[in-house]
Design an enzyme around this catalytic site. Structure first.
Site, short mmCIF file in Angstrom:
data_model
loop_
_atom_site.label_atom_id
_atom_site.label_comp_id
_atom_site.label_asym_id
_atom_site.label_seq_id
_atom_site.Cartn_x
_atom_site.Cartn_y
_atom_site.Cartn_z
N CYS A 89 42.05 58.90 47.81
CA CYS A 89 42.35 57.89 48.73
C CYS A 89 41.34 56.99 48.93
O CYS A 89 40.14 56.99 48.78
CB CYS A 89 42.82 58.33 50.22
SG CYS A 89 41.48 58.98 51.23
N CYS A 114 38.77 57.58 51.40
CA CYS A 114 37.79 58.79 50.57
C CYS A 114 36.86 57.95 49.61
O CYS A 114 35.58 58.52 49.76
CB CYS A 114 38.59 59.67 49.88
SG CYS A 114 39.83 60.41 51.04
N ASP A 174 42.40 23.50 23.86
CA ASP A 174 41.88 22.91 22.78
C ASP A 174 42.82 22.82 21.69
O ASP A 174 43.87 23.56 21.71
CB ASP A 174 40.56 24.12 22.22
CG ASP A 174 39.89 23.82 21.06
OD1 ASP A 174 39.74 22.61 20.79
OD2 ASP A 174 39.73 24.59 20.28
#
Length: 709
Positions: free
Chosen positions: A23, A26, A403
């Site tokens: 998680c 964690c 471009d």
């Protein structure tokens, strides 16, 4: 006097891959633990990529000890190892959840049949709580001692409180549903991480190498520049290189996202991880395993997933104040009404429900799951997005500057018009022109010879070739002098028929270079050459307008008249010609002040200043182009403009999903908290609101896996 030399030891950054990182909280805790190790100067955990980067001298054992609270396994990033795919039913979090449910069900049946405090029912609830909540309690108690308040701390307090006031059944339900929530989070992150794993598995770990007369099978780590790979049909190419001998079609979808295989011949570049479909190839290795295009893509994708997007920074900052605020509110709800004469049990229960509903699980995962999923999906489609911030910025774009050469056009000249006079043999004239141009060094000569040989022109003998500076070239072909050069030169050599000069001027105004052909003293025709517009450019610009990009601008070094002609043909809203690289930079700044957020699409080399100045720099043809990968915020790996509308759609959908996630995460909690006022908030409602929000956020984010070109 002898000078004192001070040697400063430089500590290199070391990278590790992580397993069992379950998680986001964690990950933060693990990062803090690693940073606290004496020999570590700095450490960063990339939750999305399950990766640890640190500066310091530590052992894997020390790192695993720092992650022991979550069972985190650590191994060097350079170490090639197969990640074991654990089936759903064998995952620890899922086993724990199912076992907790198996004891919860009989307990619930007994409690509803007899009473909530029926002894046998309580035994089942205790076992259910112990199995499902062991990990929660272990972390929660440690956090309580250290006064660290995260999701597991809040849940630990809520479960203990429920047990104290005799709510065994609801305590067990809280544990079970929180375990479901954690299993869902682990599932969603594993799903999102598969995008990186699939990239890492693209290139084979070994290859057949020809050294002298020997053929050796070597691990890619042992292959050096200059080695020759033997790639059989049906095999993947293990390293970046150049075809030494052989010809084959190569499926480059893994790198560029192109679905159509590309024909490769001697001297052509090939990439690690691409599939050789037909012929036997010998490939000279040009890059080491850590420098290949696929290695760079993996590194940049992981870095991108670690970089926090603006919305994620907001969520992190909000969560920092949100959790303490929920705890204060829970204490207020549990204590104030009883002090005013209300029932203690009822309001302590309500306070515990506030703790549960206030868990920021859904809020914490609302943004990173969406960002990680979107960036991983884009990488598989051949679009490299170098961070959540660029993903979000792309979703806000109002104008795009392009471009011209190599972006809107093919980037190389082609013959567009061949207009011989009526009484000349067209094929014979083309053969004479090709014969002269085959000896010319002029940049347009190759385009003319290519056109001639594609139209079945034969190679004929040529003598007495001469190049005339500023005018053209001539030679003897089949006993007659053939001249090819400027229209003005042709006018000196021969009398031009009426209308030729007008026709030549029209072609020049449309952006083409025009040459005239004279056989002996007779004018024989015109040939026009141009850098042709990509076939897909018109449809892409039209699609961009349909999705809300109303301002499309062409920036080019070409003559303004030529630029105007091409821009008008493409239907662009603005055009600026005759620009140097520094002029493009100024133009991007002006467009930014006018439209707000502007993207620049270029080739990543001569457009580098403009790409850097734009809010989003998008490089064409990132595969094999280091400048494109390093300069731009987004690289279209296949040199394919068709990926541009897809990228904008993905960005916008990601932004929409992040907003929806935050709305789900906070909205459900606000609704649940409002139930405090009439006293209707229960632990059941609280846990369903928390789990429901997490489930909605996870499933909503995984919708990004379905976005395709």
């Amino acid at each position: 006097m002898q000078k004192k030399v001070i040697l400063v030891a430089t500590i290199e950054k070391t990278e590790y891959r992580l397993e069992n990182l379950t998680c986001a909280s964690c990950a933060m805790k693990f990062e803090k633990n690693v940073q606290g190790l004496p020999a570590v100067q700095d450490a960063q955990v990339n939750f999305g990529a399950s990766k640890l980067s640190l500066m310091g001298n530590v052992t894997v054992k020390d790192l695993e000890a720092a992650g022991a609270f979550d069972g985190i396994k650590v191994f060097p990033a350079a170490e090639r190892r197969e990640v074991e795919i654990i089936p759903f039913h064998k995952r620890k979090e899922n086993i724990v959840t199912i076992l907790s449910l198996l004891f919860l069900i009989p307990g619930a049946i007994l409690s509803f049949t007899y009473s909530e405090n029926y002894p046998a029912a309580i035994v089942f609830f205790v076992v259910s709580i112990a199995i499902g909540g062991a990990g929660i309690f272990k972390t929660g108690f440690k956090n309580l001692v250290r006064f660290e308040f995260d999701m597991k701390t809040l849940m630990t307090i809520a479960i203990i409180g429920a047990v104290i006031i005799g709510e065994w059944r609801e305590g067990a339900v809280i544990v079970f549903l929180f375990a479901v929530s954690e299993a869902l989070e682990a599932y969603s992150m594993n799903k999102a991480r598969q995008s990186i794993r699939s990239l890492m598995d693209i290139a084979p770990p070994s290859a057949i190498v020809k050294r002298g007369k020997e053929f050796l099978e070597l691990a890619t780590e042992d292959i050096v520049k200059g080695d020759v790979l033997i790639v059989k049909p049906g095999q993947k190419i293990a390293m970046d290189g150049v075809v030494l001998t052989g010809m084959s079609t190569i499926n480059q979808a893994a790198i560029t996202g192109e679905s159509v295989p590309v024909l490769k011949n001697t001297g052509d570049e090939v990439f690690a991880g691409t599939l050789n479909e037909e012929g036997l190839l010998e490939v000279t290795v040009t890059k080491l395993v850590g420098d290949t295009t696929i290695a760079k893509i993996i590194h940049l994708v992981e870095e991108a997933q670690a970089e926090k997007a603006p919305s994620q920074k907001f969520v992190d900052k909000f969560a920092k104040y949100y959790t303490p605020a929920i705890m204060i509110l829970a204490v207020f709800v549990a204590i104030v009404p009883p002090l005013l004469g209300a029932d203690w049990n009822t309001w302590i229960y309500q306070g515990l429900a506030v703790l549960v509903v206030g868990c920021p699980c859904a809020l914490v995962v609302s943004t990173p799951v969406a960002i990680v999923t979107a960036i991983g999906n884009a990488a598989r489609q051949g679009v490299l997005i170098k961070g959540g911030v660029h993903l979000e910025e792309t979703g806000h774009l109002r104008a795009i500057a392009f471009d011209k050469t190599g972006t809107l056009t093919k980037g190389y000249p082609e013959v567009t018009d061949f207009i011989p006079v009526g009484n000349v043999d067209k094929k014979q004239l083309l053969e004479s022109i090709a014969a002269v141009e085959s000896l010319s060094q002029h940049p347009l000569a190759k385009a003319i010879t290519t056109y001639a040989y594609r139209n079945d022109a034969r190679k004929v003998e040529v003598t007495n070739f001469q190049s005339v500076t500023g005018k053209g070239a001539y030679a003897e072909v089949g006993g007659m002098t053939t001249y090819i050069g400027s229209v003005n030169w042709a006018a000196e050599l021969s009398s031009l028929p009426e209308g030729v000069l007008q026709r030549a001027t029209e072609l020049q105004r449309s952006g083409k270079s025009v040459m005239a052909v004279v056989l002996g003293t007779d004018y024989s025709g015109l040939i026009a050459v141009a850098d042709p517009v990509r076939e897909e450019s018109r449809s892409i610009l039209k699609e961009l307008k349909s999705i809300g990009i109303h301002h499309t601008v062409m920036l080019t070094g070409d003559h303004p008249e030529t630029a105007q002609a091409i821009a008008a043909d493409l239907g662009m809203t603005d055009v600026r010609g005759g620009l140097m690289p520094e002029d493009k930079l100024i133009a991007i700044k002006e467009l930014g002040s006018k439209y707000g957020r502007v993207a620049m699409v270029g080739d990543g080399v001569n457009d580098a200043p403009a790409l850097a100045a734009a809010q989003v720099g998008i490089a064409m043809g990132g595969a094999g182009t280091d400048a494109a990968l390093e300069t731009a915020d987004i690289a279209l790996m296949a040199d394919d403009l068709e990926k541009l509308p897809y990228t904008i759609k993905l960005s916008r959908k990601t932004l929409r999903i992040i907003k929806e996630n935050i709305m789900f995460a906070l909205g459900l909690k606000v609704i649940a908290l409002l139930l405090i006022i009439p006293g209707w908030l229960t632990l059941w409602i609280a846990i369903f609101a928390d789990m429901g929000a997490t489930l909605l956020v996870v499933l909503n984010s995984l919708r990004l896996l379905r976005v395709h070109k």
